[in-house]
Design a protein around this motif. Structure first.
Motif, mmCIF file in Angstrom:
data_model
loop_
_atom_site.group_PDB
_atom_site.id
_atom_site.type_symbol
_atom_site.label_atom_id
_atom_site.label_comp_id
_atom_site.label_asym_id
_atom_site.label_seq_id
_atom_site.Cartn_x
_atom_site.Cartn_y
_atom_site.Cartn_z
ATOM 1 N N LYS A 43 34.352 55.810 47.565
ATOM 2 C CA LYS A 43 35.379 54.769 47.653
ATOM 3 C C LYS A 43 36.682 55.286 47.054
ATOM 4 C CE LYS A 43 32.527 50.646 47.886
ATOM 5 N NZ LYS A 43 32.128 49.373 47.246
ATOM 6 N N TYR A 44 37.789 54.820 47.606
ATOM 7 C CA TYR A 44 39.117 55.277 47.175
ATOM 8 C C TYR A 44 39.920 54.111 46.649
ATOM 9 C CZ TYR A 44 37.820 59.577 49.427
ATOM 10 O OH TYR A 44 37.171 60.735 49.751
ATOM 11 N N PRO A 45 40.892 54.340 45.774
ATOM 12 C CA PRO A 45 41.196 55.620 45.128
ATOM 13 C C PRO A 45 40.064 56.032 44.172
ATOM 14 C CG PRO A 45 42.716 53.878 44.399
ATOM 15 C CD PRO A 45 41.797 53.269 45.385
ATOM 16 N N ASP A 54 39.854 57.329 41.249
ATOM 17 C CA ASP A 54 39.827 57.019 39.813
ATOM 18 C C ASP A 54 39.470 55.553 39.531
ATOM 19 O OD1 ASP A 54 42.148 55.977 40.732
ATOM 20 O OD2 ASP A 54 43.484 57.230 39.509
ATOM 21 N N GLU A 55 39.509 54.724 40.564
ATOM 22 C CA GLU A 55 39.121 53.318 40.378
ATOM 23 C C GLU A 55 37.639 53.081 40.667
ATOM 24 O OE1 GLU A 55 41.702 50.672 42.560
ATOM 25 O OE2 GLU A 55 43.486 51.723 41.816
ATOM 26 N N HIS A 56 36.964 54.101 41.202
ATOM 27 C CA HIS A 56 35.564 53.904 41.613
ATOM 28 C C HIS A 56 34.663 55.013 41.094
ATOM 29 C CE1 HIS A 56 37.967 51.691 44.643
ATOM 30 N NE2 HIS A 56 36.977 50.825 44.593
ATOM 31 N N GLN A 57 34.925 55.471 39.883
ATOM 32 C CA GLN A 57 34.181 56.635 39.377
ATOM 33 C C GLN A 57 32.689 56.371 39.269
ATOM 34 O OE1 GLN A 57 35.907 58.535 35.971
ATOM 35 N NE2 GLN A 57 37.981 58.347 36.765
ATOM 36 N N ASP A 58 32.313 55.211 38.743
ATOM 37 C CA ASP A 58 30.878 54.944 38.566
ATOM 38 C C ASP A 58 30.172 54.837 39.912
ATOM 39 O OD1 ASP A 58 31.230 54.997 35.900
ATOM 40 O OD2 ASP A 58 31.196 52.818 35.617
ATOM 41 N N TYR A 59 30.799 54.077 40.813
ATOM 42 C CA TYR A 59 30.190 53.919 42.135
ATOM 43 C C TYR A 59 30.017 55.268 42.805
ATOM 44 C CZ TYR A 59 29.529 52.722 47.016
ATOM 45 O OH TYR A 59 29.022 52.651 48.288
ATOM 46 N N ASN A 60 31.066 56.081 42.772
ATOM 47 C CA ASN A 60 31.023 57.364 43.475
ATOM 48 C C ASN A 60 29.985 58.311 42.863
ATOM 49 O OD1 ASN A 60 32.946 56.464 45.238
ATOM 50 N ND2 ASN A 60 34.680 57.420 44.153
ATOM 51 N N ASN A 117 42.408 54.397 52.050
ATOM 52 C CA ASN A 117 41.506 55.509 51.747
ATOM 53 C C ASN A 117 42.124 56.876 52.018
ATOM 54 O OD1 ASN A 117 39.659 53.442 51.239
ATOM 55 N ND2 ASN A 117 38.796 53.570 53.310
#
Lengths: 447, 447
Positions: free
Chosen positions: A207-209, A211-217, A379
């Motif tokens: 998911k983008y950006p 840095d906002e989705h670090q845990d998910y990614n 994205n």
């Protein structure tokens, strides 16, 4: 722009051509003689900035002077007029061509190169190499048995073993029977064609950006890696190799983190499974390094790296421990093409002498910083100038591509709703500004 | 002859090359700049009459003036410097190239051509076409179901159907996963590589001289045809197409009668199975007709005819009813190569303007009449100048090939104990006399 695209002259030519070939996939007819640098001219005299570049396969601009000079080189003309069967009668300068075109940019530790004629063939020969290596391991490097030698002639085990290549959801590795089995980008490519029972692991869809989705990614990457390891351990058809694109291109420009790829390689090493990186689309500088996988900081090179497209020459790099034990196991009539190898060497010269990797990084960074400021698109993601973004759906994406083409920018799509930028290595900031301005105008036409 | 073959310079080059590539299959290193017409010059300055011709892939002689002139043609140089993705942006003269290179020699009724980069790719795309056609028939030309669209993404039926291509014992159709499955020439080509469960029928192995074995030969041909029909009726994986070489080349130069091929086509038609003729090695004049299958007097053309090698361009002819219903199903990045198409057109010009088919028939007839007068060799067989004979075993054959090369004639083998002649179309009677004299000398060295 003089006409709509495709214009009347393109349409007239396509009507003639459609007597003999399916032309439904054609955007427009090109006038390559008039095309120059980053600009393609069509049969109606329209000049377009080309950010699609013959499906990411033009490296250093239309009518590049080095390419035109090479066409006048007597050695080049000799190679054209006398096509070698390189496995029987290599030309006496072939070894120089191999060094200048391939060994100069070989990933560290990959001291062998096998050349073929296209990207699908490159991947399939890498797969064959993996199967030969795995089968030899499974039989303890013993001689072939008579049962193996006889059964393979009837396409039966044990001579034709039930081994597999593990690839990923959304992957694209080609369109022949082995490479298409490893492909999972679109059903229309695969339907009705027999396939091997080879497994697929989910590729992380970030998911983008970022840095906002670090845990998910991080979580989807771990799920992917767990699935890979489970398939390697449990799949009924033992896995000889994992094949992966550094950026899934045809499947929608899906990226993963360098850490993901390092872990993927570690899993392969742990289970003695070969790690093949398919750089057919990502290779040759578009991501800002000569090979995209250089950005991963791997502890050692992949086992094999395949290439084609922008390199003009196709094939794969391998480590000498993967060289088949007997001759004629990796073999074909032409075994590559010295003409395309000489062009590959010329491309490397251009990349080095013009510092094109620095150019790609600069213009790619500029594009990646500017694109998120535009409305409607989502994205934004990229590595170097290998950049993509999404529209809300496929219909809006297709309309955008058409609208941009009418305004003089040729750009392509991938995945379901993605726009992919595949500029040449010579694409500069003033080209990027034209692209951005045209994109901004075209986005205003979106409903 | 100045040195043994391979000489010291060849060996030195091969030693360097073997750092990067497997060179065990190489005969000697060529100096193509010095080669001319039917004569190849090696890196040591040895001049050899070439009856192998880069595995049957040199059409009109080394450094043919028409090829050299083409290399200086601006349109040719434009095509080299700007490689088209023909499915997206065909060059504006592509339609002319298609007409001049392909449609001019298209088998009657085959009004479509699909071009690719090599012979294996040509066959595999023909197989894909057959599978799409068969699958459409089996679903009654209905739309794809959701189950089909979903299952193919996991390589499972019904979307990835369990259909097959029927080929023959000793056949050679290529080395990629589908074409290698259809191949059965040598175990070393197939072992350790996963294969589809596709069936093989026995190819008739005729006895020579033909007029002394008419009953036997008719009988083995009928056995082969019965096996084909039985497999079509009973094979678990429904047969979408039969693929056959007009003369099994890699598998030992095995011929069958025109009547056999007419009956084979009739069986295919009766069961609605497509009939694919693989002319990768036999095509482009070597047998005395442009396509070898012209000699069969078929009531109508095969459904598909594949080509590569001597034509420089690779691909296949097909009837328009076989064009896939949707675009992007037969597709790839380059979709062929205008450079090689322009060379194919130049070859046709040479064949026509120099009446090379008449030349092939004359010199072929001369060779076929003279060879049986030599001692030791057996089973002389041929069509035009596409000729073969057998030695007592592989060791004697291999020694003969080596002895001839030392005496200035480069010739190759196939099958277990066969010598295959693959002269260029420009091979004349005085070349044949050199060949025959050298062969006679070399045969005296046989134990």
């Amino acid at each position: 722009m003089k006409t709509a695209v495709p214009g009347p002259e393109s349409k007239a030519i396509l009507q003639r051509l459609s007597q003999y070939q399916d032309t439904r996939s054609v955007f427009f007819v090109a006038d390559f003689e008039k095309s120059k640098g980053n600009y393609i001219v069509d049969a109606d005299g329209n000049t377009m900035l080309d950010v699609f570049a013959q499906i990411a396969s033009i490296p250093v601009g239309y009518n590049n002077p080095a390419f035109l000079a090479l066409a006048k080189d007597p050695a080049f003309q000799t190679a054209l007029a006398n096509r070698a069967a390189l496995g029987v009668n290599p030309n006496k300068d072939w070894v120089d061509q191999v060094e200048k075109a391939f060994m100069r940019v070989a990933p560290k530790g990959l001291d062998q190169v096998f050349t073929v004629m296209c990207g699908s063939c490159a991947n399939e020969n890498a797969f064959k190499t993996a199967f030969m290596y795995k089968a030899a391991k499974l039989r303890g490097d013993a001689e072939f048995t008579m049962d193996e030698l006889n059964s393979c002639m009837n396409n039966q085990a044990p001579g034709s073993p039930d081994l597999s290549i593990l690839s990923f959801s959304q992957a694209f590795h080609g369109r022949l029977f082995g490479s298409l089995t490893a492909t999972a980008s679109k059903a229309i490519h695969k339907i009705d064609i027999p396939a091997f029972n080879w497994p697929k692991a989910p590729f992380p869809l970030l998911k983008y950006p970022l840095d906002e989705h670090q845990d998910y990614n991080r979580s989807v990457e771990q799920q992917s890696l767990q699935a890979v390891e489970q398939l390697i351990k449990e799949n009924k058809q033992p896995v000889a190799a994992v094949v992966v694109e550094p950026i899934q291109s045809e499947g929608g420009d899906n990226h993963a983190s360098p850490s993901y790829f390092r872990q993927l390689q570690a899993i392969c090493k742990k289970h003695d499974v070969l790690f093949i990186v398919d750089e057919v689309q990502t290779g040759v500088g578009g991501t800002g390094t000569f090979w995209a996988h250089e950005a991963w900081d791997l502890p050692e090179s992949p086992d094999m790296v395949t290439f084609s497209k922008k390199f003009q020459a196709a094939g794969f790099f391998l480590n000498s421990r993967l060289r088949p034990t007997q001759p004629y196991r990796l073999y074909n009539t032409w075994m590559g093409d010295p003409v395309r190898a000489m062009q590959a060497a010329a491309i490397i010269n251009e990349v080095e002498s013009k510092d094109l990797l620095t150019n790609v990084k600069q213009v790619g960074g500029y594009l990646q910083s500017q694109l998120p400021t535009l409305p409607t698109l989502a994205n934004v993601r990229g590595q170097g100038a290998f950049i993509a973004f999404d529209l809300v759906d496929g219909a809006h994406r297709d309309k955008l591509l058409t609208d941009m083409r009418q305004r003089g920018v040729n750009v392509g799509g991938c995945g379901d709703r993605t726009v992919r930028l595949r500029p040449m290595l010579t694409f500069q900031q003033h080209h990027a500004d034209i692209f951005l301005n045209t994109l901004e105008d075209a986005l205003k036409l979106q409903q």
